[in-house]
Design a protein around this motif. Structure first.
Motif, PDB file in Angstrom:
ATOM      1  N   ALA A 215       0.831  -1.208   0.000  1.00 35.85           N
ATOM      2  CA  ALA A 215       0.000   0.000   0.000  1.00 35.85           C
ATOM      3  C   ALA A 215       0.865   1.257   0.000  1.00 35.85           C
ATOM      4  O   ALA A 215       0.573   2.232  -0.711  1.00 35.85           O
ATOM      5  CB  ALA A 215      -0.922  -0.002   1.219  1.00 35.85           C
ATOM      6  N   LEU A 216       1.948   1.240   0.790  1.00 38.97           N
ATOM      7  CA  LEU A 216       2.856   2.396   0.823  1.00 38.97           C
ATOM      8  C   LEU A 216       3.541   2.599  -0.519  1.00 38.97           C
ATOM      9  O   LEU A 216       3.707   3.734  -0.980  1.00 38.97           O
ATOM     10  CB  LEU A 216       3.902   2.204   1.921  1.00 38.97           C
ATOM     11  CG  LEU A 216       3.428   2.381   3.358  1.00 38.97           C
ATOM     12  CD1 LEU A 216       4.568   2.077   4.322  1.00 38.97           C
ATOM     13  CD2 LEU A 216       2.904   3.789   3.584  1.00 38.97           C
ATOM     14  N   ALA A 217       3.959   1.510  -1.140  1.00 33.97           N
ATOM     15  CA  ALA A 217       4.627   1.619  -2.443  1.00 33.97           C
ATOM     16  C   ALA A 217       3.685   2.249  -3.469  1.00 33.97           C
ATOM     17  O   ALA A 217       4.081   3.140  -4.232  1.00 33.97           O
ATOM     18  CB  ALA A 217       5.092   0.245  -2.910  1.00 33.97           C
TER      19      ALA A 217
ATOM     20  N   ASN B 123      -2.083   4.143   7.890  1.00 34.55           N
ATOM     21  CA  ASN B 123      -2.058   4.394   6.455  1.00 34.55           C
ATOM     22  C   ASN B 123      -3.419   4.857   5.949  1.00 34.55           C
ATOM     23  O   ASN B 123      -3.511   5.778   5.132  1.00 34.55           O
ATOM     24  CB  ASN B 123      -1.639   3.137   5.699  1.00 34.55           C
ATOM     25  CG  ASN B 123      -0.176   2.794   5.920  1.00 34.55           C
ATOM     26  OD1 ASN B 123       0.610   3.654   6.312  1.00 34.55           O
ATOM     27  ND2 ASN B 123       0.184   1.551   5.673  1.00 34.55           N
ATOM     28  N   MET B 124      -4.483   4.228   6.451  1.00 40.03           N
ATOM     29  CA  MET B 124      -5.819   4.606   6.024  1.00 40.03           C
ATOM     30  C   MET B 124      -6.140   6.045   6.423  1.00 40.03           C
ATOM     31  O   MET B 124      -6.783   6.789   5.664  1.00 40.03           O
ATOM     32  CB  MET B 124      -6.859   3.645   6.614  1.00 40.03           C
ATOM     33  CG  MET B 124      -8.287   3.930   6.143  1.00 40.03           C
ATOM     34  SD  MET B 124      -8.447   3.876   4.346  1.00 40.03           S
ATOM     35  CE  MET B 124      -8.408   2.111   4.076  1.00 40.03           C
TER      36      MET B 124
ATOM     37  N   LEU C  90      -2.378  -1.763  13.300  1.00 39.73           N
ATOM     38  CA  LEU C  90      -2.044  -0.353  13.521  1.00 39.73           C
ATOM     39  C   LEU C  90      -1.453   0.293  12.274  1.00 39.73           C
ATOM     40  O   LEU C  90      -1.792   1.434  11.938  1.00 39.73           O
ATOM     41  CB  LEU C  90      -1.063  -0.221  14.692  1.00 39.73           C
ATOM     42  CG  LEU C  90      -0.668   1.211  15.051  1.00 39.73           C
ATOM     43  CD1 LEU C  90      -1.885   2.023  15.476  1.00 39.73           C
ATOM     44  CD2 LEU C  90       0.382   1.224  16.164  1.00 39.73           C
ATOM     45  N   HIS C  91      -0.570  -0.414  11.582  1.00 43.15           N
ATOM     46  CA  HIS C  91       0.023   0.152  10.368  1.00 43.15           C
ATOM     47  C   HIS C  91      -1.064   0.466   9.331  1.00 43.15           C
ATOM     48  O   HIS C  91      -1.034   1.524   8.700  1.00 43.15           O
ATOM     49  CB  HIS C  91       1.043  -0.829   9.780  1.00 43.15           C
ATOM     50  CG  HIS C  91       2.372  -0.779  10.458  1.00 43.15           C
ATOM     51  ND1 HIS C  91       3.406   0.020  10.024  1.00 43.15           N
ATOM     52  CD2 HIS C  91       2.827  -1.419  11.554  1.00 43.15           C
ATOM     53  CE1 HIS C  91       4.449  -0.146  10.811  1.00 43.15           C
ATOM     54  NE2 HIS C  91       4.130  -1.001  11.752  1.00 43.15           N
ATOM     55  N   ALA C  92      -2.001  -0.432   9.179  1.00 42.06           N
ATOM     56  CA  ALA C  92      -3.073  -0.221   8.208  1.00 42.06           C
ATOM     57  C   ALA C  92      -3.963   0.947   8.621  1.00 42.06           C
ATOM     58  O   ALA C  92      -4.367   1.764   7.788  1.00 42.06           O
ATOM     59  CB  ALA C  92      -3.895  -1.490   8.044  1.00 42.06           C
TER      60      ALA C  92
END
Length: 580
Positions: A196-198, A228-229, A223-225
């Motif tokens: 997703a980051l890429a 990012n969201m 948590l990362h998702a």
């Protein structure tokens, strides 16, 4: 009356039938092993194998007992039989065989079987033991162990590779690795988050959001998702769901350092600077993290954005101390001085790189001596360029195309190839991008979308009115471009090439015979400089090219008469914003 005695019938003896099956003999074998009766255990395991000849476990148990008894060759014969006739997927047999060969001091065979185990076993149950055995074999054979790809670590190795590619700014390559990894390991959440980051760094918002939704469907509390969201919501201006998510994140208090850092940077990007500052300070309590200049920078930005200017200055001074060769802390210290005078200039950006304009100026400044390696490797520098190429205005995209030409690597080629295929992008920008691709070494035909249709652009530059391309024409253009290198930017070099092709197209088939190549090249540079409002004289180009002023002025006049350069100069300048 005769007395009748009541006699109770004796109960029939109970007969317990013993079911003689594989399970029975297996249990007997285990009991015998517990009592160290290996001979009996071997007999029982063999009986179990007779009852269930297609069950590889029974055969492996038999091979294991044989190994315990020192009968390594017979043990290996059974293990080979399992792999060849019963279950080729029983990859642990290779590990057992390697043990047997090692006990027989047949180290070459042991290494061979151990490599087979490592390369074929996806679960890695004996991975640690196998690595220890490999070290032992290397010592015994007095040579380094052979290179091996560990199948059970494939996912982790690929993910580490993808993360390295992201850190190097090679986003397209990282996407390819991560997409393949996820197809093999669908539940690998970290890989999905990095994918997703890429996508996000490359400017593909829809793909980023879709990938994060997939993560949160599979693991709602990731948590990362969630972080990012929240950033994606901000970019898409979805204010209501963003605010709900921000409130959740503000109440989150992670303990793992990686999670604290992710949350801190996310809150900073979302404008929650107090929360970001609190988490960054938590991270700095770790001695290893304290030595990271970028972490001091993030803390300084957060401090500055909440008005703690002295704290910000202290952290940027620490950044300068830890990263003395960087322009970044000096730039932000100067910004801090401006903000002290006028606090309304806040907030500052959290990324540990210079803003786009400063990056491009540094690239221009350093282009004469080559681009510094740290700028080539910096993923945030690169991501800002790729982002601007997709979302910037016309002038910004023109700058980015030139900057990418200075970086000149495979990632740049991929980005420019994708750009010239976009139907809605400006035609002039796409032609400059094609010129850059040629300049940085792409020789094969280039697929592009030009004049409303898919087009293949070949190595030579043609126009509809120019069906041939003479070698002498190419020589003139190459001489001019060689002389202009490092004195003119890529847009200006592109325009010189375009001017030469336009002139030849207009006069064809009555193109002049090239007698004095230097004079024509000098005339092209002179007119290109004038189109871009650069100060230039006939004397200057005459000296540079070794041609007479009379010859150059003559050729300038011929090109001008055919193309109407002087009349178009103002229109060209205003239309294309060519002057940086």
């Amino acid at each position: 009356m005769k007395e009748t005695k009541l006699m109770a019938k004796a109960p029939k003896p109970k007969v317990i039938s013993v079911r003689m099956d594989a399970a029975f003999f297996f249990e007997r074998a285990v009991q015998s092993m517990d009592r160290f009766h290996y001979d009996k255990a071997l007999k029982y395991f063999r009986r179990a194998a007779e009852y269930e000849p297609d069950n590889p476990v029974n055969h492996c148990n038999t091979a294991g007992i044989l190994s315990e008894l020192g009968n390594y060759e017979e043990s290996n014969r059974i293990l080979k039989q399992v792999l060849e006739e019963i279950d080729p997927e029983m990859t642990e047999c290779y590990f057992y065989m390697a043990n047997n060969y090692a006990n027989m001091e047949n180290f070459e065979s042991a290494e061979r079987e151990l490599i087979r185990y490592l390369e074929q076993d996806a679960e890695g149950h004996y991975l640690e033991e196998a690595e220890e055995m490999m070290e032992f074999l290397s010592t015994e054979m007095e040579r380094p162990a052979k290179q091996v790809t560990i199948k059970s670590r494939e996912g982790l190795n690929e993910h580490d590779k993808a993360r390295s590619l992201l850190e190097e700014g090679k986003f397209a390559e990282a996407v390819r690795v991560l997409e393949q990894l996820i197809s093999k390991h669908p539940e690998f959440m970290a890989a999905r988050n990095n994918l997703a980051l890429a996508y996000y760094y490359m400017g593909y918002f829809d793909k980023s959001t879709e990938t994060i939704h997939q993560v949160l469907e599979m693991e709602p509390g990731n948590l990362h998702a969630l972080c990012n969201m929240a950033i994606f919501y901000q970019n898409l201006e979805k204010h209501e769901p963003l605010q709900e998510l921000v409130e959740v994140l503000k109440k989150t208090y992670p303990f793992h350092q990686e999670h604290v850092f992710k949350l801190a940077t996310t809150m900073g990007i979302l404008g929650e600077h107090e929360t970001a500052y609190r988490h960054f300070r938590r991270l700095l309590k770790d001695s290893e993290a304290f030595a990271d200049p970028s972490l001091h920078h993030y803390t300084a930005v957060a401090a500055c954005n909440i008005g703690r200017f002295d704290d910000a200055a202290r952290h940027w001074m620490q950044t300068q101390k830890l990263d003395s060769g960087s322009e970044i802390p000096r730039f932000f210290m100067s910004q801090l001085n401006e903000i002290r005078k006028d606090p309304s200039k806040r907030p500052l950006n959290y990324h540990y790189h210079l803003p786009f304009e400063e990056q491009f100026q540094l690239l221009e400044k350093s282009s004469k001596d080559g681009i510094p390696d740290h700028m080539k490797r910096d993923p945030l520098v690169r991501s800002s360029f790729f982002w601007a190429l997709r979302h910037g205005d016309h002038e910004t995209k023109l700058q980015v195309i030139q900057a990418l030409g200075m970086l000149a690597d495979s990632e740049v080629k991929d980005a420019l190839r994708a750009f010239i295929l976009e139907p809605d992008e400006d035609e002039y920008l796409k032609k400059v991008a094609i010129f850059v691709l040629r300049t940085i070494g792409l020789k094969e035909p280039i697929h592009a979308h030009l004049e409303g249709k898919p087009t293949v652009v070949h190595a030579m530059t043609f126009s509809p009115n120019l069906p041939v391309w003479e070698e002498q024409w190419q020589s003139v253009m190459e001489l001019a471009l060689t002389k202009m290198d490092r004195r003119y930017d890529m847009v200006q070099q592109h325009d010189l090439q375009t001017l030469w092709v336009e002139y030849l197209s207009r006069v064809y088939p009555n193109a002049p015979k090239i007698v004095k190549m230097e004079g024509w090249a000098a005339a092209l540079e002179y007119l290109t400089a004038k189109m871009h409002r650069r100060t230039i004289s006939y004397h200057e180009v005459a000296s540079l090219y070794g041609a007479s002023i009379t010859t150059i002025s003559k050729y300038v006049k011929l090109i001008d008469e055919a193309c109407g350069i002087r009349e178009k100069m103002e229109a060209i300048f205003h239309k294309f914003n060519e002057k940086l």
